[in-house]
Design a protein around this motif. Structure first.
Motif, short mmCIF file in Angstrom:
data_model
loop_
_atom_site.label_atom_id
_atom_site.label_comp_id
_atom_site.label_asym_id
_atom_site.label_seq_id
_atom_site.Cartn_x
_atom_site.Cartn_y
_atom_site.Cartn_z
N ALA A 63 0.72 -1.17 -0.06
CA ALA A 63 -0.03 0.01 -0.03
C ALA A 63 0.89 1.56 0.01
CB ALA A 63 -0.94 -0.10 1.22
N TYR A 96 -4.52 8.13 -4.13
CA TYR A 96 -4.17 7.72 -2.49
C TYR A 96 -5.63 7.28 -1.83
CZ TYR A 96 -3.86 9.22 2.33
OH TYR A 96 -3.68 9.47 3.69
N TYR A 97 -6.72 7.51 -2.32
CA TYR A 97 -7.87 7.28 -1.58
C TYR A 97 -8.22 5.85 -1.83
CZ TYR A 97 -12.80 6.55 -0.51
OH TYR A 97 -14.07 6.21 0.17
N SER A 98 -7.78 5.37 -3.11
CA SER A 98 -7.97 4.03 -3.46
C SER A 98 -7.15 3.14 -2.77
CB SER A 98 -7.59 3.83 -4.87
OG SER A 98 -8.68 4.48 -5.74
N TYR A 103 -5.50 3.82 -0.07
CA TYR A 103 -5.88 3.86 1.32
C TYR A 103 -6.92 2.90 1.84
CZ TYR A 103 -7.55 5.89 5.99
OH TYR A 103 -8.24 6.34 7.10
N ARG A 104 -8.02 2.84 0.83
CA ARG A 104 -9.17 1.71 0.97
C ARG A 104 -8.90 0.27 0.85
NH1 ARG A 104 -14.19 3.81 1.58
NH2 ARG A 104 -14.72 1.58 1.82
N LEU A 105 -7.76 0.09 -0.10
CA LEU A 105 -7.28 -1.34 -0.55
C LEU A 105 -6.18 -1.92 0.70
CD1 LEU A 105 -6.82 -0.74 -4.13
CD2 LEU A 105 -8.72 -2.23 -3.15
N GLU A 119 -7.38 -1.36 6.43
CA GLU A 119 -7.47 -0.25 5.93
C GLU A 119 -6.98 0.98 6.43
OE1 GLU A 119 -11.76 2.65 5.47
OE2 GLU A 119 -11.83 0.29 4.85
N GLY A 120 -6.38 1.91 5.45
CA GLY A 120 -5.80 2.87 5.96
C GLY A 120 -4.03 2.62 6.28
N ASN A 121 -3.79 1.48 5.73
CA ASN A 121 -2.48 1.02 5.98
C ASN A 121 -1.56 1.69 4.87
OD1 ASN A 121 0.02 -0.31 6.97
ND2 ASN A 121 -0.26 -2.13 5.83
N SER A 123 0.57 8.24 5.31
CA SER A 123 0.05 9.20 4.63
C SER A 123 1.33 10.55 4.69
CB SER A 123 -0.99 9.66 5.58
OG SER A 123 -2.03 8.77 5.49
#
Length: 242
Positions: free
Chosen positions: A47, A117-119, A121-123, A127-129, A132
């Protein structure tokens, strides 16, 4: 300056070239990040957006000169720069108006990439791994890199009436500043020239900011880089008036 900025920005937005350039940038990054197996994030399995931030500078080398090549070259070729120069505007107001208009267009091109970045973040699992801090630093690095390349493009456009020549000169200078100095530093390895060339390299400063650590030396470098090329543009325009 605002009048020049608004005129230049609307001129860019009303031209098909700007939308083609932004579309090519988004299509190239999208294909390389999600579809091509060798560079796909899904195949990579981590990620992070390192692939995007490594690819974007090389796309900038060609896309930004394509945006800036018309700034002064087209004005001089069509003779409209004479009308602009006779307005109650200083050289700096004209230069900065055109500069910020081109830079805003680069920001417009980068905004849609936030979906990457959002994709990720969700994948991520969980989640969020995703780092940032590094992502924010890399986006800031891209903005500074784009600002630096725009100053080079504005300068290249001011020295010729031919847009193709302005494009070629801008690409050459951007390549030397980003990659060429790194390559030259390897030739002077184990000598003090290596350190000097690396300190002057745009790539070295960009990579430093991309780590998520904001160093004032990197900011000073990019600001100085921009001021140097904008100052050269001012000299070219002022000399032509005389």
């Amino acid at each position: 300056m605002y009048a020049v900025f608004k005129r230049e920005l609307f001129s860019l937005l009303n031209s098909l070239m700007a939308y083609i350039i932004i579309g090519v940038f988004l299509m190239a990054t999208g294909l390389l990040l999600w579809f091509f197996p060798e560079t796909s994030i899904l195949e990579y399995g981590y990620a992070e957006l390192n692939g995007f931030f490594s690819l974007a500078p090389f796309l900038f080398m060609f896309l930004i000169p394509a945006i800036t090549m018309r700034s002064f070259a087209e004005e001089r070729r069509e003779g409209t720069y004479v009308l602009l120069a006779t307005r109650p505007l200083t050289d700096w107001q004209i230069i900065l108006g055109k500069y910020f208009a081109c830079f805003v267009l680069i920001v417009f091109a980068l905004v849609p990439t936030l979906i990457y970045y959002y994709s990720v973040y969700r994948l991520g699992f969980p989640e969020g791994n995703i780092d940032s801090g590094a992502a924010v630093g890399s986006y800031l690095g891209l903005l500074l890199l784009g600002a630096a390349f725009v100053s080079v493009g504005i300068f290249a456009s001011s020295i010729t009436k031919n847009q193709v020549v302005a494009f070629a000169v801008s690409v050459f200078i951007c390549f030397i500043a980003y990659n060429g100095l790194d390559a030259m530093s390897q030739v002077f390895s184990l000598q003090y020239f290596e350190t000097i060339l690396l300190n002057l390299s745009v790539n070295e400063r960009y990579q430093s900011i991309s780590r998520g650590v904001l160093d004032t030396r990197d900011l000073v470098y990019f600001i100085t880089f921009m001021l140097v090329f904008l100052g050269l543009t001012r000299l070219v325009i002022g000399g032509r008036k005389w």
